[in-house]
Enzyme design. Sequence first.
Site, PDB file in Angstrom:
ATOM      1  N   SER A  20       0.826  -1.222   0.000  1.00 46.78           N
ATOM      2  CA  SER A  20       0.000   0.000   0.000  1.00 46.78           C
ATOM      3  C   SER A  20       0.856   1.267   0.000  1.00 46.78           C
ATOM      4  O   SER A  20       0.568   2.223  -0.741  1.00 46.78           O
ATOM      5  CB  SER A  20      -0.972   0.009   1.181  1.00 46.78           C
ATOM      6  OG  SER A  20      -0.302  -0.216   2.398  1.00 46.78           O
ATOM      7  N   HIS A  57      -2.106  -8.839   2.043  1.00 45.27           N
ATOM      8  CA  HIS A  57      -1.778  -7.568   2.716  1.00 45.27           C
ATOM      9  C   HIS A  57      -2.931  -7.241   3.680  1.00 45.27           C
ATOM     10  O   HIS A  57      -3.282  -8.053   4.515  1.00 45.27           O
ATOM     11  CB  HIS A  57      -1.530  -6.514   1.621  1.00 45.27           C
ATOM     12  CG  HIS A  57      -0.937  -5.215   2.096  1.00 45.27           C
ATOM     13  ND1 HIS A  57      -0.305  -5.064   3.298  1.00 45.27           N
ATOM     14  CD2 HIS A  57      -0.887  -3.983   1.500  1.00 45.27           C
ATOM     15  CE1 HIS A  57       0.107  -3.816   3.441  1.00 45.27           C
ATOM     16  NE2 HIS A  57      -0.245  -3.134   2.364  1.00 45.27           N
ATOM     17  N   HIS A  91       5.457 -12.800   7.549  1.00 43.87           N
ATOM     18  CA  HIS A  91       5.712 -11.417   7.123  1.00 43.87           C
ATOM     19  C   HIS A  91       6.915 -11.390   6.197  1.00 43.87           C
ATOM     20  O   HIS A  91       7.838 -12.191   6.353  1.00 43.87           O
ATOM     21  CB  HIS A  91       5.960 -10.493   8.320  1.00 43.87           C
ATOM     22  CG  HIS A  91       5.749  -9.053   7.999  1.00 43.87           C
ATOM     23  ND1 HIS A  91       6.750  -8.265   7.469  1.00 43.87           N
ATOM     24  CD2 HIS A  91       4.646  -8.281   8.078  1.00 43.87           C
ATOM     25  CE1 HIS A  91       6.261  -7.055   7.259  1.00 43.87           C
ATOM     26  NE2 HIS A  91       4.986  -7.025   7.607  1.00 43.87           N
ATOM     27  N   ARG A 134       2.830  -4.714  16.846  1.00 43.99           N
ATOM     28  CA  ARG A 134       1.441  -4.255  16.687  1.00 43.99           C
ATOM     29  C   ARG A 134       0.480  -5.330  17.197  1.00 43.99           C
ATOM     30  O   ARG A 134      -0.604  -5.028  17.708  1.00 43.99           O
ATOM     31  CB  ARG A 134       1.160  -3.920  15.213  1.00 43.99           C
ATOM     32  CG  ARG A 134       2.076  -2.824  14.660  1.00 43.99           C
ATOM     33  CD  ARG A 134       1.911  -2.634  13.170  1.00 43.99           C
ATOM     34  NE  ARG A 134       2.245  -3.821  12.417  1.00 43.99           N
ATOM     35  CZ  ARG A 134       2.091  -3.959  11.097  1.00 43.99           C
ATOM     36  NH1 ARG A 134       1.598  -2.947  10.386  1.00 43.99           N
ATOM     37  NH2 ARG A 134       2.417  -5.076  10.482  1.00 43.99           N
ATOM     38  N   ASP A 156      -2.512  -8.319  11.678  1.00 47.96           N
ATOM     39  CA  ASP A 156      -3.877  -8.729  11.319  1.00 47.96           C
ATOM     40  C   ASP A 156      -4.380  -9.923  12.125  1.00 47.96           C
ATOM     41  O   ASP A 156      -5.579 -10.201  12.138  1.00 47.96           O
ATOM     42  CB  ASP A 156      -3.942  -9.051   9.824  1.00 47.96           C
ATOM     43  CG  ASP A 156      -3.539  -7.849   8.977  1.00 47.96           C
ATOM     44  OD1 ASP A 156      -4.038  -6.751   9.274  1.00 47.96           O
ATOM     45  OD2 ASP A 156      -2.721  -8.006   8.058  1.00 47.96           O
TER      46      ASP A 156
HETATM   47  N1  HAX Z   1       0.681 -19.873   6.099  1.00 48.77           N
HETATM   48  C1  HAX Z   1       1.086 -20.812   5.213  1.00 48.77           C
HETATM   49  N2  HAX Z   1       2.142 -20.676   4.411  1.00 48.77           N
HETATM   50  C2  HAX Z   1       2.862 -19.541   4.548  1.00 48.77           C
HETATM   51  C3  HAX Z   1       2.522 -18.530   5.470  1.00 48.77           C
HETATM   52  C4  HAX Z   1       1.368 -18.742   6.268  1.00 48.77           C
HETATM   53  N3  HAX Z   1       0.955 -17.834   7.134  1.00 48.77           N
HETATM   54  N4  HAX Z   1       3.431 -17.548   5.380  1.00 48.77           N
HETATM   55  C5  HAX Z   1       4.301 -17.896   4.415  1.00 48.77           C
HETATM   56  N5  HAX Z   1       3.952 -19.098   3.905  1.00 48.77           N
HETATM   57  C6  HAX Z   1       4.591 -19.819   2.806  1.00 48.77           C
HETATM   58  C7  HAX Z   1       4.601 -18.955   1.551  1.00 48.77           C
HETATM   59  O1  HAX Z   1       3.339 -19.009   0.906  1.00 48.77           O
HETATM   60  C8  HAX Z   1       5.739 -19.559   0.769  1.00 48.77           C
HETATM   61  O2  HAX Z   1       5.273 -20.789   0.222  1.00 48.77           O
HETATM   62  P1  HAX Z   1       5.786 -21.317  -1.225  1.00 48.77           P
HETATM   63  O3  HAX Z   1       7.275 -21.384  -1.108  1.00 48.77           O
HETATM   64  O4  HAX Z   1       5.107 -22.624  -1.360  1.00 48.77           O
HETATM   65  O5  HAX Z   1       5.344 -20.284  -2.209  1.00 48.77           O
HETATM   66  C9  HAX Z   1       6.744 -19.905   1.866  1.00 48.77           C
HETATM   67  O6  HAX Z   1       5.963 -20.031   3.080  1.00 48.77           O
HETATM   68  C10 HAX Z   1       7.837 -18.893   2.070  1.00 48.77           C
HETATM   69  O7  HAX Z   1       7.236 -17.632   2.302  1.00 48.77           O
HETATM   70  P2  HAX Z   1       7.985 -16.505   3.150  1.00 48.77           P
HETATM   71  O8  HAX Z   1       9.234 -16.146   2.410  1.00 48.77           O
HETATM   72  O9  HAX Z   1       8.125 -16.923   4.560  1.00 48.77           O
HETATM   73  O10 HAX Z   1       6.940 -15.315   3.130  1.00 48.77           O
HETATM   74  P3  HAX Z   1       6.721 -14.172   2.028  1.00 48.77           P
HETATM   75  O11 HAX Z   1       7.635 -13.046   2.345  1.00 48.77           O
HETATM   76  O12 HAX Z   1       6.769 -14.718   0.653  1.00 48.77           O
HETATM   77  O13 HAX Z   1       5.201 -13.789   2.309  1.00 48.77           O
HETATM   78  C11 HAX Z   1       3.300 -13.139   3.522  1.00 48.77           C
HETATM   79  C12 HAX Z   1       4.816 -12.975   3.367  1.00 48.77           C
HETATM   80  C13 HAX Z   1       2.827 -12.146   4.564  1.00 48.77           C
HETATM   81  C14 HAX Z   1       2.640 -12.825   2.189  1.00 48.77           C
HETATM   82  C15 HAX Z   1       2.982 -14.574   3.977  1.00 48.77           C
HETATM   83  O14 HAX Z   1       3.592 -14.833   5.214  1.00 48.77           O
HETATM   84  C16 HAX Z   1       1.500 -14.877   4.059  1.00 48.77           C
HETATM   85  O15 HAX Z   1       0.888 -15.215   3.039  1.00 48.77           O
HETATM   86  N6  HAX Z   1       0.865 -14.757   5.282  1.00 48.77           N
HETATM   87  C17 HAX Z   1      -0.552 -14.971   5.435  1.00 48.77           C
HETATM   88  C18 HAX Z   1      -1.337 -13.751   4.980  1.00 48.77           C
HETATM   89  C19 HAX Z   1      -1.137 -12.573   5.904  1.00 48.77           C
HETATM   90  O16 HAX Z   1      -1.251 -12.684   7.106  1.00 48.77           O
HETATM   91  N7  HAX Z   1      -0.862 -11.408   5.335  1.00 48.77           N
HETATM   92  C20 HAX Z   1      -0.691 -10.161   6.089  1.00 48.77           C
HETATM   93  C21 HAX Z   1       0.762  -9.753   6.213  1.00 48.77           C
HETATM   94  C22 HAX Z   1       0.962  -8.488   7.001  1.00 48.77           C
HETATM   95  C23 HAX Z   1       0.351  -7.327   6.296  1.00 48.77           C
HETATM   96  O17 HAX Z   1       0.740  -6.881   5.238  1.00 48.77           O
HETATM   97  N8  HAX Z   1      -0.705  -6.835   6.838  1.00 48.77           N
HETATM   98  O18 HAX Z   1      -1.446  -5.928   6.193  1.00 48.77           O
END
Ligand code: HAX
Length: 441
Positions: free
Chosen positions: A241, A271, A318, A327, A373
């Site tokens: 964002s 996000h 994250h 937070r 979140d």
């Molecule tokens: N549950 C299951 N799998 C997860 C996960 C979770 N909570 N978090 C990461 N992973 C997975 C990823 O999907 C990725 O899988 P693949 O290799 O199969 O593609 C692997 O673990 C490695 O990911 P990472 O390097 O640890 O994490 P990223 O930096 O790629 O992603 C995310 C960060 C926040 C997008 C991710 O942790 C996620 O999808 N979390 C769940 C959604 C969420 O809570 N989002 C909010 C984040 C905070 C925010 O912006 N708030 O607004």
Amino acid sequence: MGIIKDRFKAKADAANAEIKQIIKEHGNKVIGEVTLSQIYQGMRGMTGLVTETSLLDAQEGIRFRGYSIPELQQQLPKAPKGEQPLPEGLFYLMLIGELPDAEMSNRVTDIWQRRSHVPNHVFAAIDALPINTHPMTMFVVGVMALQTESYFAKAYGEGINKKDYWEPIFDDAMILIARLPRIAAYIYRRKYKNNEHIHPNGLLDWAGNLAHMLGYDDHGFMELMRLYMTIHADHEGGNVSAHTTHLVGSALSDPYLAYAAGMNGLAGPLHGLANQEVIKWIFEMQEELNTDAPTKEQIAEYVKKTLSEGKVVPGYGHAVLRKTDPRFTAQMEFGKLHMPEDKLVNTVWNIYEVVPPILQSLGKIKNPWPNVDAHSGALLVHYGLKEYEYYTVLFAVSRALGVMASLIWDRALGLPLERPKSVTTELVKLWIEGKDNIWGE
Ligand code: HAX
């Protein structure tokens, strides 16, 4: 906007001179290297932006102009009988770079109160959407309808000198922030409360007034809104964002266009939409298990099921953080103070005990800890705000504080159009073979 604008101008002039000197003397200093994996993997860890308002440390979490969340809770001005910081004070801090006293924080409240009138065509634009439209879509449509008011777009059309860009950007940003609570509350009352709206209270602070217009005058909920609006405001510059707002703003799109673009990014489930996904996921778990107080064993089984279906556990993980998000901790402390017996809130705390070891055991997740979140929805449900599809709108209202303070700085610093270089895999293969620079763009 008087004294606050004057103070900003003085800070911006000093920063401009300092940055010019830094670039002149150290512009060639190498601060990192870029690997091939980084360009395929979302540019993680690649430093490529300057954002003055806040800085994220992987272990410690966010600091706003150097201040942690507990420090802000202590040192920012509060509402009468309140214990949580006023987001007005945080905005002043992000904009000016210094903690405000109560007088300065009240001045921000006053400016936002006086500029909060929303023109009728904005409500008409929202009303034109079907009632089943997602609240974030309504919100962005409302913001886009407000764009007709942009001072910057008008000034640009009239040929404003580029050294003065920051001033109408400043005015637009303040007016946009001032009007968001009304738009957000209108959407909530339209969609969930029979289209019965509540007039703003001219004596309340920005977040207190939002609580009031939503229909929650409880002191605890007002305090929650002040905390919520403070902790969601900014998370340095690279998140979707903030980065999108900055990027779109760099094309000299006005603050309404830039903010709306950023909020479309916030509306993604990886996000900001994660806050709705968390509560949806917990409600579905409760329904499937037929209990509103699942045991830790039951939660563990449900988490494993979620993962086995190829879904993420919302609220965990994250891109930058590697510890529990402060937070999350601030909200947990709020819960312990105001609702220690609440079943849903206790479920959130049990999930916090259960999920990290399971995610860790997968071996691929870099951060198994909760983010902001994971907690926010349960606190809202406690006060009766159960309509989880609405939650990201609250996040969006708060995020305006950070991205608008940053956008004012962007224009005051004269930051140019953002345009990183991209490559094709064909070129990557040539690099690997040592035959790079085929076009030398
Ligand atoms: N549950 C299951 N799998 C997860 C996960 C979770 N909570 N978090 C990461 N992973 C997975 C990823 O999907 C990725 O899988 P693949 O290799 O199969 O593609 C692997 O673990 C490695 O990911 P990472 O390097 O640890 O994490 P990223 O930096 O790629 O992603 C995310 C960060 C926040 C997008 C991710 O942790 C996620 O999808 N979390 C769940 C959604 C969420 O809570 N989002 C909010 C984040 C905070 C925010 O912006 N708030 O607004």
